[in-house]
Design a protein around this motif. Sequence first.
Motif, short mmCIF file in Angstrom:
data_model
loop_
_atom_site.label_atom_id
_atom_site.label_comp_id
_atom_site.label_asym_id
_atom_site.label_seq_id
_atom_site.Cartn_x
_atom_site.Cartn_y
_atom_site.Cartn_z
N GLU A 78 0.84 -1.19 0.00
CA GLU A 78 0.00 0.00 0.00
C GLU A 78 0.88 1.24 0.00
N ALA A 79 0.43 2.23 -0.74
CA ALA A 79 1.20 3.47 -0.81
C ALA A 79 1.08 4.22 0.53
N ASP A 80 2.16 4.84 0.93
CA ASP A 80 2.15 5.65 2.15
C ASP A 80 1.39 6.93 1.89
N ASP A 81 0.60 7.32 2.86
CA ASP A 81 -0.13 8.58 2.76
C ASP A 81 0.78 9.69 3.29
N PRO A 82 1.21 10.62 2.45
CA PRO A 82 2.13 11.66 2.91
C PRO A 82 1.49 12.61 3.91
N TYR A 83 0.15 12.61 4.01
CA TYR A 83 -0.54 13.52 4.93
C TYR A 83 -0.91 12.87 6.25
N ALA A 84 -0.55 11.60 6.44
CA ALA A 84 -0.92 10.86 7.64
C ALA A 84 0.15 11.01 8.72
N ARG A 85 0.72 12.15 8.86
CA ARG A 85 1.77 12.36 9.88
C ARG A 85 1.19 12.95 11.12
#
Length: 89
Positions: A82-89
Amino acid sequence: MAAQHKITQRDLRSRSKEIMDAVQGGQSFTVTRDGHQIGELIPLRGRRRFVPRGEFVAMSRAAPDISLDVFRADQSATAEQEADDPYAR
């Protein structure tokens, strides 16, 4: 290789367009200052757009063997990530 033409720094400064056009056309120059060689102007090598068949065959013979099963397993493992969500920080 053809002999390089010698030009002075002053020639380069005053005839830069003419000299750069010659370099673009494949000619090389040695630049001098006070009678001493200080640099070279040489054309950049062009990037090949294709590889001749014979050269490709020779390169292919030296290439390592590839297991299709391992290759397909690598593709499947990559596709299932699954691609990492760049906004899930």
